[in-house]
Design a protein around this motif. Structure first.
Motif, PDB file in Angstrom:
ATOM      1  N   GLU A   1     -16.925   4.112   7.464  1.00 13.25           N
ATOM      2  CA  GLU A   1     -17.698   5.205   6.853  1.00 13.25           C
ATOM      3  C   GLU A   1     -19.169   4.861   6.636  1.00 13.25           C
TER       4      GLU A   1
ATOM      5  N   PHE B   1      -5.849   3.481  -7.286  1.00 21.56           N
ATOM      6  CA  PHE B   1      -6.478   4.205  -6.187  1.00 21.56           C
ATOM      7  C   PHE B   1      -5.416   4.764  -5.249  1.00 21.56           C
TER       8      PHE B   1
ATOM      9  N   GLY C   1     -17.633   3.811  -9.646  1.00 20.88           N
ATOM     10  CA  GLY C   1     -17.313   5.224  -9.525  1.00 20.88           C
ATOM     11  C   GLY C   1     -17.168   5.730  -8.099  1.00 20.88           C
ATOM     12  N   MET C   2     -17.220   4.822  -7.122  1.00 23.44           N
ATOM     13  CA  MET C   2     -17.203   5.275  -5.726  1.00 23.44           C
ATOM     14  C   MET C   2     -15.946   4.863  -4.971  1.00 23.44           C
ATOM     15  N   GLY C   3     -15.054   4.127  -5.602  1.00 24.05           N
ATOM     16  CA  GLY C   3     -13.889   3.675  -4.861  1.00 24.05           C
ATOM     17  C   GLY C   3     -14.281   2.639  -3.821  1.00 24.05           C
ATOM     18  N   LEU C   4     -13.447   2.491  -2.826  1.00 16.34           N
ATOM     19  CA  LEU C   4     -13.674   1.526  -1.748  1.00 16.34           C
ATOM     20  C   LEU C   4     -14.082   2.292  -0.491  1.00 16.34           C
TER      21      LEU C   4
ATOM     22  N   GLY D   1      -9.559   7.150  -2.625  1.00 13.18           N
ATOM     23  CA  GLY D   1     -10.093   7.972  -3.686  1.00 13.18           C
ATOM     24  C   GLY D   1     -10.985   7.124  -4.585  1.00 13.18           C
ATOM     25  N   ARG D   2     -11.611   7.768  -5.582  1.00 15.04           N
ATOM     26  CA  ARG D   2     -12.549   7.061  -6.439  1.00 15.04           C
ATOM     27  C   ARG D   2     -11.875   6.294  -7.561  1.00 15.04           C
TER      28      ARG D   2
ATOM     29  N   GLN E   1      -2.324  -3.365   2.821  1.00 13.69           N
ATOM     30  CA  GLN E   1      -3.474  -4.238   3.019  1.00 13.69           C
ATOM     31  C   GLN E   1      -3.502  -5.324   1.956  1.00 13.69           C
TER      32      GLN E   1
ATOM     33  N   GLN F   1     -17.504  -1.781  -2.701  1.00 14.53           N
ATOM     34  CA  GLN F   1     -17.070  -1.042  -3.874  1.00 14.53           C
ATOM     35  C   GLN F   1     -18.229  -0.943  -4.853  1.00 14.53           C
TER      36      GLN F   1
ATOM     37  N   PHE G   1     -15.281  -6.449  -0.346  1.00 12.89           N
ATOM     38  CA  PHE G   1     -13.909  -6.924  -0.173  1.00 12.89           C
ATOM     39  C   PHE G   1     -13.552  -6.946   1.297  1.00 12.89           C
TER      40      PHE G   1
ATOM     41  N   TYR H   1      -2.907   1.687  -4.698  1.00 18.23           N
ATOM     42  CA  TYR H   1      -3.332   0.329  -4.976  1.00 18.23           C
ATOM     43  C   TYR H   1      -3.717   0.226  -6.448  1.00 18.23           C
TER      44      TYR H   1
ATOM     45  N   TYR I   1     -14.816  -3.645   3.080  1.00 20.78           N
ATOM     46  CA  TYR I   1     -15.115  -2.529   2.205  1.00 20.78           C
ATOM     47  C   TYR I   1     -16.230  -2.932   1.252  1.00 20.78           C
TER      48      TYR I   1
ATOM     49  N   LEU J   1     -15.089   2.025   3.582  1.00 18.11           N
ATOM     50  CA  LEU J   1     -14.904   1.175   4.748  1.00 18.11           C
ATOM     51  C   LEU J   1     -16.219   0.977   5.492  1.00 18.11           C
TER      52      LEU J   1
ATOM     53  N   PHE K   1      -6.011  -7.897   0.128  1.00 20.32           N
ATOM     54  CA  PHE K   1      -7.439  -8.026  -0.126  1.00 20.32           C
ATOM     55  C   PHE K   1      -7.810  -9.445  -0.545  1.00 20.32           C
ATOM     56  N   GLY K   2      -9.008  -9.861  -0.143  1.00 21.30           N
ATOM     57  CA  GLY K   2      -9.584 -11.090  -0.635  1.00 21.30           C
ATOM     58  C   GLY K   2     -10.134 -10.892  -2.040  1.00 21.30           C
ATOM     59  N   PRO K   3     -10.620 -11.966  -2.681  1.00 20.75           N
ATOM     60  CA  PRO K   3     -11.083 -11.895  -4.071  1.00 20.75           C
ATOM     61  C   PRO K   3     -12.426 -11.203  -4.254  1.00 20.75           C
TER      62      PRO K   3
ATOM     63  N   TYR L   1     -14.221  -2.365  10.784  1.00 22.11           N
ATOM     64  CA  TYR L   1     -12.868  -2.881  10.882  1.00 22.11           C
ATOM     65  C   TYR L   1     -12.606  -3.395  12.290  1.00 22.11           C
TER      66      TYR L   1
END
Lengths: 115, 111
Positions: free
Chosen positions: A59, B87, A40-43, B102-103, A104, A37, A90, B35, A35, A45, A106-108, A48
């Motif tokens: 995406e 999120f 303001g945009m979230g995560l 989501g954002r 899921q 980040q 990430f 999350y 992902y 993809l 996640f890594g650091p 995968y």
């Protein structure tokens, strides 16, 4: 268990350079993903994989390549870095239950700046 | 396609209860996840709702209503350490599961 590890933690690239972000997991998870980040945009993809030798686009795949030669490793390659790829990246892994992602890990993260 | 809407910011005081809503538009999905992410950190899994109704995990609960295209995360007995971004994420895909996020909602807990 180390969980999901990523290297490097920070990276600065010049426009046009290429590099590989490393990701490894020791939980024997089939599913791995990348992902990005942005504020303001979230995560979002990027790519995968559901197992060794199997990858697919998410995406926002343009400008990135992946491969999955082993269950443990899932590197992300930037082919020709652009300032628009400045982001936090990430890697994440999970088991699949009947094809569904439940949780899921996640890594650091890798903080990438492209100048 | 799919879209998820969350409030960008929520504030509350220690000890209070706060609800973070997530509304979505999608043609189909397997479940709704939540999350948590502290500043500079990695996202960590909180909960997953495959079915309608309430799932409770300690001080956190998550709810899903497919008929209303709506879910929420409920945080009780708020603590300062709960200040973070939250999120929601839809698990969906054609033959393979994907997560769409989501954002995020920035929660600030005041003393």
């Amino acid at each position: 268990n180390a969980g999901v590890t990523q290297t490097p933690k920070f990276q600065v690239l010049k426009t046009g350079q290429s590099m590989t972000l490393q990701c490894a997991q020791d939980m024997n998870h089939e599913y791995m993903s990348w992902y990005r980040q942005d504020p303001g945009m979230g995560l979002r993809l990027i790519h995968y994989s559901v197992g060794a030798g199997i990858t697919d686009q998410g995406e926002v795949p343009n400008g990135y390549n992946v491969s999955r030669s082993t269950t443990e490793d899932f590197p992300l390659r930037l082919l020709s870095a652009a300032p628009s790829q400045t982001s936090v990246y990430f890697c994440a892994s999970s088991t699949l239950r009947q094809g569904i992602i439940y949780e899921q890990y996640f890594g650091p993260g890798t903080r990438l700046t492209v100048t | 396609g799919q879209s998820l809407e969350q409030p960008s910011e929520v504030t509350a005081v220690e000890g209070a209860i706060v609800q973070i809503n997530c509304t979505y538009q999608t043609s189909g999905f397997y479940g709704l996840s939540w999350y948590q992410q502290h500043d500079g950190g990695a996202p960590t899994f909180l909960s997953y709702n495959a079915l309608d109704g309430l799932e409770e995990t300690g001080r956190f609960s998550s709810f899903l209503s497919r008929s209303d295209s709506y879910g929420y995360l409920l945080l009780q007995e708020l603590q300062m350490k709960d200040s973070a971004s939250y999120f929601c994420a839809l698990a969906r895909g054609s033959t393979l599961g994907r997560l769409y996020f989501g954002r995020g909602t920035q929660l600030t807990v005041w003393p």
